[in-house]
Motif scaffolding. Structure first.
Motif, mmCIF file in Angstrom:
data_model
loop_
_atom_site.group_PDB
_atom_site.id
_atom_site.type_symbol
_atom_site.label_atom_id
_atom_site.label_comp_id
_atom_site.label_asym_id
_atom_site.label_seq_id
_atom_site.Cartn_x
_atom_site.Cartn_y
_atom_site.Cartn_z
ATOM 1 N N ILE A 171 1.059 -1.034 -0.026
ATOM 2 C CA ILE A 171 -0.058 0.049 0.093
ATOM 3 C C ILE A 171 0.972 1.075 -0.093
ATOM 4 C CG2 ILE A 171 -1.878 1.353 1.236
ATOM 5 C CD1 ILE A 171 -2.742 -1.450 2.401
ATOM 6 N N LYS A 172 2.008 1.222 0.876
ATOM 7 C CA LYS A 172 2.782 2.382 0.833
ATOM 8 C C LYS A 172 3.483 2.633 -0.492
ATOM 9 C CE LYS A 172 4.510 1.741 5.529
ATOM 10 N NZ LYS A 172 5.622 1.478 6.376
ATOM 11 N N GLN A 173 3.755 1.449 -1.407
ATOM 12 C CA GLN A 173 4.557 1.685 -2.522
ATOM 13 C C GLN A 173 3.359 2.158 -3.558
ATOM 14 O OE1 GLN A 173 5.743 -2.417 -3.597
ATOM 15 N NE2 GLN A 173 7.336 -2.413 -2.286
ATOM 16 N N LEU A 174 2.203 1.693 -3.527
ATOM 17 C CA LEU A 174 1.167 2.429 -4.296
ATOM 18 C C LEU A 174 0.929 3.996 -4.048
ATOM 19 C CD1 LEU A 174 -0.829 1.792 -6.515
ATOM 20 C CD2 LEU A 174 -2.480 1.277 -4.747
ATOM 21 N N ILE A 175 0.938 4.522 -2.848
ATOM 22 C CA ILE A 175 0.968 5.687 -2.648
ATOM 23 C C ILE A 175 1.908 6.508 -3.242
ATOM 24 C CG2 ILE A 175 0.919 7.408 -0.657
ATOM 25 C CD1 ILE A 175 -0.557 5.380 1.205
ATOM 26 N N ARG A 176 3.306 6.097 -3.262
ATOM 27 C CA ARG A 176 4.326 6.445 -3.578
ATOM 28 C C ARG A 176 4.278 6.640 -5.261
ATOM 29 N NH1 ARG A 176 7.179 2.885 0.177
ATOM 30 N NH2 ARG A 176 7.569 4.121 2.077
ATOM 31 N N LYS A 177 3.810 5.504 -5.714
ATOM 32 C CA LYS A 177 3.851 5.178 -7.173
ATOM 33 C C LYS A 177 2.824 6.264 -7.789
ATOM 34 C CE LYS A 177 2.000 2.537 -10.532
ATOM 35 N NZ LYS A 177 0.789 1.628 -10.652
ATOM 36 N N GLU A 178 1.722 6.298 -7.081
ATOM 37 C CA GLU A 178 0.580 7.125 -7.732
ATOM 38 C C GLU A 178 0.861 8.693 -7.409
ATOM 39 O OE1 GLU A 178 -2.070 6.255 -9.694
ATOM 40 O OE2 GLU A 178 -0.783 4.515 -9.738
ATOM 41 N N LYS A 179 1.502 8.987 -6.377
ATOM 42 C CA LYS A 179 1.713 10.364 -6.005
ATOM 43 C C LYS A 179 0.902 11.290 -5.721
ATOM 44 C CE LYS A 179 6.229 10.293 -8.313
ATOM 45 N NZ LYS A 179 6.910 10.254 -9.657
ATOM 46 N N ALA A 180 -0.356 10.829 -5.351
ATOM 47 C CA ALA A 180 -1.486 11.453 -5.137
ATOM 48 C C ALA A 180 -2.642 10.448 -4.498
ATOM 49 C CB ALA A 180 -2.234 11.930 -6.117
ATOM 50 N N PHE A 181 -3.405 11.119 -3.535
ATOM 51 C CA PHE A 181 -4.449 10.513 -2.888
ATOM 52 C C PHE A 181 -5.774 11.318 -2.886
ATOM 53 C CE2 PHE A 181 -1.402 11.198 0.499
ATOM 54 C CZ PHE A 181 -2.207 12.012 1.280
ATOM 55 N N VAL A 182 -6.512 10.746 -2.499
ATOM 56 C CA VAL A 182 -8.099 11.522 -2.156
ATOM 57 C C VAL A 182 -8.331 11.323 -0.618
ATOM 58 C CG1 VAL A 182 -10.486 11.795 -2.941
ATOM 59 C CG2 VAL A 182 -8.649 11.022 -4.646
ATOM 60 N N VAL A 183 -8.763 12.460 -0.229
ATOM 61 C CA VAL A 183 -9.086 12.606 1.482
ATOM 62 C C VAL A 183 -10.622 12.792 1.337
ATOM 63 C CG1 VAL A 183 -8.826 13.793 3.335
ATOM 64 C CG2 VAL A 183 -6.859 13.563 1.994
ATOM 65 N N GLY A 184 -11.233 11.913 2.150
ATOM 66 C CA GLY A 184 -12.688 12.121 2.281
ATOM 67 C C GLY A 184 -13.068 12.547 3.735
ATOM 68 N N THR A 185 -13.760 13.462 3.967
ATOM 69 C CA THR A 185 -14.282 13.851 5.255
ATOM 70 C C THR A 185 -15.625 13.983 5.297
ATOM 71 O OG1 THR A 185 -13.914 16.360 4.577
ATOM 72 C CG2 THR A 185 -12.160 15.066 5.389
ATOM 73 N N ALA A 186 -16.154 14.548 6.303
ATOM 74 C CA ALA A 186 -17.627 14.708 6.570
ATOM 75 C C ALA A 186 -17.740 15.897 7.562
ATOM 76 C CB ALA A 186 -18.672 13.449 7.067
ATOM 77 N N CYS B 87 -11.192 10.650 9.064
ATOM 78 C CA CYS B 87 -11.307 10.872 7.491
ATOM 79 C C CYS B 87 -10.744 9.500 6.985
ATOM 80 C CB CYS B 87 -10.547 11.964 7.087
ATOM 81 S SG CYS B 87 -8.710 11.969 6.950
ATOM 82 N N SER B 88 -10.977 9.301 5.642
ATOM 83 C CA SER B 88 -10.457 8.574 4.786
ATOM 84 C C SER B 88 -9.612 8.961 3.652
ATOM 85 C CB SER B 88 -11.604 7.463 4.326
ATOM 86 O OG SER B 88 -12.432 8.092 3.388
ATOM 87 N N ILE B 89 -8.503 8.157 3.336
ATOM 88 C CA ILE B 89 -7.629 8.455 2.198
ATOM 89 C C ILE B 89 -7.831 7.173 1.065
ATOM 90 C CG2 ILE B 89 -5.366 8.100 1.473
ATOM 91 C CD1 ILE B 89 -4.583 9.549 4.044
ATOM 92 N N THR B 90 -7.974 7.390 0.139
ATOM 93 C CA THR B 90 -8.223 6.420 -0.987
ATOM 94 C C THR B 90 -6.997 6.601 -2.087
ATOM 95 O OG1 THR B 90 -10.543 6.407 -0.729
ATOM 96 C CG2 THR B 90 -9.634 5.576 -2.781
ATOM 97 N N VAL B 91 -6.212 5.350 -2.173
ATOM 98 C CA VAL B 91 -5.329 5.563 -3.479
ATOM 99 C C VAL B 91 -5.819 4.313 -4.196
ATOM 100 C CG1 VAL B 91 -3.783 3.743 -2.125
ATOM 101 C CG2 VAL B 91 -2.863 5.452 -3.850
ATOM 102 N N PHE B 92 -5.599 4.740 -5.718
ATOM 103 C CA PHE B 92 -6.165 3.711 -6.649
ATOM 104 C C PHE B 92 -5.127 3.570 -7.795
ATOM 105 C CE2 PHE B 92 -9.671 1.790 -8.186
ATOM 106 C CZ PHE B 92 -9.655 1.939 -9.457
#
Length: 158
Positions: A8-23, A65-70
């Motif tokens: 999962i860490k590698q995917l975050i580094r590779k994509e260089k972006a993630f989405v933060v979800g809040t309410a 919150c949630s962080i999504t990496v795809f």
């Protein structure tokens, strides 16, 4: 804190972006991308909160919150749920902010620093993570911190 697996860490580094979800306090959801971040060796994720709009205001009343990496090519990814806090320790804030800014491109760095003289640094502590891969059970946590609060957040029963 739950330990984030290396893949999962590698995917975050590779994509260089993630989405933060809040309410917000009324439950209205908000999602927002982040590209100015630092993934610490222990799995803590820090990012610069540049605009101080909805996401930042939501943190004030709800630290979850949630962080999504795809990964678009493989149609899979991960959602990580956790808690955030604005870093106020000056030494930590200066160190992590410098690390984030140092890895930005010159153009990106100039735009960010010109528009945001003093951005907040946010610390995200992972508590639960899920797979977003279509072939896996996405409603069952792959890992979670074994506290009553995390178990309740994962909608699990004792």
């Amino acid at each position: 804190m739950v330990l984030i697996p290396e893949k999962i860490k590698q995917l975050i580094r590779k994509e260089k972006a993630f989405v933060v979800g809040t309410a917000d306090k009324m439950g209205m959801p908000n999602v927002s991308p982040r590209t100015t971040f630092f993934l610490a060796p222990d799995g803590t994720i820090y990012w610069l909160e540049l605009f101080k709009h909805k996401t930042y205001r939501n943190f004030q009343t709800n630290p979850w919150c949630s962080i999504t990496v795809f990964d678009k090519k493989r149609l899979g990814g991960y959602q990580i749920k956790g808690k955030v806090q604005v870093v106020i320790d000056k030494k930590t804030r200066a160190d992590i902010t410098a690390r984030i800014i140092d890895r930005l491109t010159r153009e990106h760095r100039q735009r960010i620093l010109k528009e945001n003289k003093n951005p907040h640094l946010v610390k995200f502590v992972p508590k639960i993570f899920y797979s977003l891969n279509p072939n896996e059970l996405s409603d069952s946590p792959l890992g979670l911190e074994a506290t009553e609060e995390s178990l309740n957040a994962a909608n699990m029963q004792w």
